[in-house]
Design a protein around this motif. Structure first.
Motif, PDB file in Angstrom:
ATOM      1  N   GLY A  54       0.818  -1.207   0.000  1.00 44.87           N
ATOM      2  CA  GLY A  54       0.000   0.000   0.000  1.00 44.87           C
ATOM      3  C   GLY A  54       0.853   1.258   0.000  1.00 44.87           C
ATOM      4  N   VAL A  55       0.185   2.370  -0.071  1.00 45.60           N
ATOM      5  CA  VAL A  55       0.834   3.668   0.046  1.00 45.60           C
ATOM      6  C   VAL A  55       0.010   4.524   1.002  1.00 45.60           C
ATOM      7  CG1 VAL A  55       1.830   3.617  -2.273  1.00 45.60           C
ATOM      8  CG2 VAL A  55      -0.362   4.729  -1.915  1.00 45.60           C
ATOM      9  N   VAL A  56       0.646   5.552   1.535  1.00 45.14           N
ATOM     10  CA  VAL A  56      -0.033   6.523   2.379  1.00 45.14           C
ATOM     11  C   VAL A  56       0.060   7.875   1.691  1.00 45.14           C
ATOM     12  CG1 VAL A  56       0.005   7.749   4.586  1.00 45.14           C
ATOM     13  CG2 VAL A  56       0.454   5.296   4.519  1.00 45.14           C
ATOM     14  N   VAL A  57      -1.062   8.562   1.560  1.00 43.69           N
ATOM     15  CA  VAL A  57      -1.077   9.932   1.066  1.00 43.69           C
ATOM     16  C   VAL A  57      -1.287  10.804   2.292  1.00 43.69           C
ATOM     17  CG1 VAL A  57      -2.175  11.598  -0.461  1.00 43.69           C
ATOM     18  CG2 VAL A  57      -2.016   9.200  -1.156  1.00 43.69           C
ATOM     19  N   ASP A  58      -0.254  11.553   2.655  1.00 48.19           N
ATOM     20  CA  ASP A  58      -0.230  12.348   3.879  1.00 48.19           C
ATOM     21  C   ASP A  58      -0.500  13.811   3.537  1.00 48.19           C
ATOM     22  OD1 ASP A  58       0.377  13.740   6.215  1.00 48.19           O
ATOM     23  OD2 ASP A  58       2.185  12.588   6.624  1.00 48.19           O
ATOM     24  N   PHE A  59      -1.534  14.376   4.149  1.00 54.65           N
ATOM     25  CA  PHE A  59      -1.925  15.761   3.911  1.00 54.65           C
ATOM     26  C   PHE A  59      -1.391  16.698   4.998  1.00 54.65           C
ATOM     27  CE2 PHE A  59      -4.832  13.275   1.443  1.00 54.65           C
ATOM     28  CZ  PHE A  59      -4.985  14.005   0.276  1.00 54.65           C
ATOM     29  N   GLY A  60      -0.302  16.297   5.669  1.00 56.61           N
ATOM     30  CA  GLY A  60       0.266  17.109   6.735  1.00 56.61           C
ATOM     31  C   GLY A  60       1.081  18.288   6.232  1.00 56.61           C
ATOM     32  N   VAL A  65       1.949  14.265   0.376  1.00 49.40           N
ATOM     33  CA  VAL A  65       3.177  13.483   0.251  1.00 49.40           C
ATOM     34  C   VAL A  65       2.788  12.007   0.211  1.00 49.40           C
ATOM     35  CG1 VAL A  65       5.363  12.864   1.369  1.00 49.40           C
ATOM     36  CG2 VAL A  65       4.501  15.215   1.508  1.00 49.40           C
ATOM     37  N   VAL A  66       3.271  11.286  -0.795  1.00 44.66           N
ATOM     38  CA  VAL A  66       2.971   9.864  -0.964  1.00 44.66           C
ATOM     39  C   VAL A  66       4.164   9.053  -0.487  1.00 44.66           C
ATOM     40  CG1 VAL A  66       2.391   8.047  -2.604  1.00 44.66           C
ATOM     41  CG2 VAL A  66       1.481  10.362  -2.928  1.00 44.66           C
TER      42      VAL A  66
END
Length: 128
Positions: A54-60, A65-66
């Motif tokens: 999987g991947v994480v899409v971080d909206f911080g 940021v993927v």
């Protein structure tokens, strides 16, 4: 009738225990799904792929940021779900108690919000 999602939550350790007895676990899950189908409450059931794929899409940050899996500090992993059409929250809980899960796993029971419960503009009305 309201819809409830039973969300399977595990850890690296419970996933390892599950994989150690995967044939038995799949057979038990198949029987559980059959029971829900016979009762007429199952709308959908899906398992999720290995978190390392999987991947994480971080909206911080300013721009998303993927990050590729496996994830950094993982305390709980979502492994899949069952979507049920039942009359009450208590009925959903009773089904959740029957999920063939390994020791240490958790099943989160969440009601699916109806479209008319989401107010215009996306503000929460406390019912979701």
């Amino acid at each position: 009738m309201p819809k409830y999602m039973l969300i399977m939550r595990g850890t690296d350790e419970t996933n390892e225990a599950l994989m150690a007895s995967i044939d038995e676990a799949m057979a038990a899950t198949g029987r559980f799904i059959e029971d829900m189908m016979k009762a007429g409450v199952l709308l959908a059931a899906e398992g999720l792929d290995d978190p390392s794929r999987g991947v994480v899409v971080d909206f911080g940050a300013e721009a998303p940021v993927v990050t590729d899996g496996p994830y950094g500090e993982t305390r709980e992993l979502f492994g899949g779900y069952f979507l049920l059409d039942v009359a009450t929250r208590q009925e959903a809980i009773e089904w959740a108690k029957r999920v063939p899960a390994v020791r240490g796993s958790k099943i989160e029971v969440r009601r699916v919000a109806e479209a008319d419960e989401v107010p215009p503009g996306g503000e929460s009305n406390g019912q979701v």
